[in-house]
Enzyme design. Sequence first.
Site, short mmCIF file in Angstrom:
data_model
loop_
_atom_site.label_atom_id
_atom_site.label_comp_id
_atom_site.label_asym_id
_atom_site.label_seq_id
_atom_site.Cartn_x
_atom_site.Cartn_y
_atom_site.Cartn_z
N TYR A 133 -7.00 17.57 -1.51
CA TYR A 133 -6.51 16.34 -2.12
C TYR A 133 -5.08 16.54 -2.60
O TYR A 133 -4.80 17.39 -3.44
CB TYR A 133 -7.39 15.92 -3.29
CG TYR A 133 -8.80 15.51 -2.94
CD1 TYR A 133 -9.19 15.31 -1.62
CD2 TYR A 133 -9.76 15.31 -3.93
CE1 TYR A 133 -10.48 14.94 -1.30
CE2 TYR A 133 -11.06 14.93 -3.62
CZ TYR A 133 -11.42 14.76 -2.30
OH TYR A 133 -12.71 14.39 -2.00
N GLY A 165 -15.79 -6.72 -3.69
CA GLY A 165 -15.52 -8.13 -3.39
C GLY A 165 -14.05 -8.49 -3.35
O GLY A 165 -13.70 -9.64 -3.09
N LYS A 166 -13.17 -7.52 -3.55
CA LYS A 166 -11.75 -7.85 -3.62
C LYS A 166 -11.15 -8.24 -2.27
O LYS A 166 -10.06 -8.81 -2.22
CB LYS A 166 -10.95 -6.70 -4.23
CG LYS A 166 -10.95 -5.41 -3.42
CD LYS A 166 -10.18 -4.34 -4.18
CE LYS A 166 -10.19 -2.99 -3.49
NZ LYS A 166 -9.50 -1.96 -4.28
#
Length: 320
Positions: free
Chosen positions: A53, A213-214
């Site tokens: 990362y 839901g964006k």
Amino acid sequence: MELRHVGRTGLRVSRLGLGTMTWSRDTDPHEASELLRDFVDAGGTLLDTSASYADGGSEELVGALLGDVVAREDVVLCTKAGVRRTDAGGVVDASRGNLLSTLDASLRRLGTDHVDLWLVQTPDPRTPLEETVHALGLAVSSGRARYVGLSNHAGWQVARAATLLEGAAGLGAVQAEYSLLQRGIEREVAPAAAALGAGVLAWSALGRGVLTGKYRRTIPADSRAASPHLAGFVQPYLTRGSAAVVEAVATAAEGLERAPLEVALAWVRDRPGISSAIVGARTAAQLRGSLAADDLVLPVEIRRALDEISAPVLGYPERF
């Protein structure tokens, strides 16, 4: 927050884990500090990172915050190895030499003498699994890792690794992507983990953000799907079939007077065999949304409806 055993091991982790893939890249030290403090204050313990990362930047940031923002003993530290950086980019390398040298570098960046859980991040077709697993055993016997496991591996690899680790380190955990939009682990990985006593850590429990839901109406300018570097990560779930699942989650959330992400997260978190559902919140506000799901128990009829509508999307029979 409830603590759960990781499979049949003695390791216990919070049922919600905090992922740090964006730390030092999209999440700065100030935001990361707030994220970590809020997470631990809410009873969270599992902190998930990786040597890959941000080319180690995530581990460095985690290490800088441990002991300053929260005590090292307040978190269950999980990191991963098996992706080696080169001038041409990341290269999968789960050889014994690379894994152990990566672990040593991770410990230096994290500022600790051991990690609580160490995982091989991805399968390496060029290295025998026996060699990879031997490195896991050495990590435990040397005290550098308390528990070990695999991430993103197939069911047969999980089974083989567990056999090779019998009587020694033991295979403690399996980490895999799992959400209402990705139920692939239910074919082989989850049953294998259950039979072998390994706990499952579910990453991307919110379907790479799509289940919040964006993306229902448009693609927000500040979202991963709008980023030229991350759009390919989200795009596979912006399909018509996925949209039907997202709408079902939104409908359930409206009926329960909760947020869609709370419904999606509660569904994964309470699936059989799940030790922890990992969320990769980039901001403290996003994390607060996930923490709000802690008291949500989905009614049986809603869980059944979500099971049914998500199963056909990926070609599953209605019953598993």
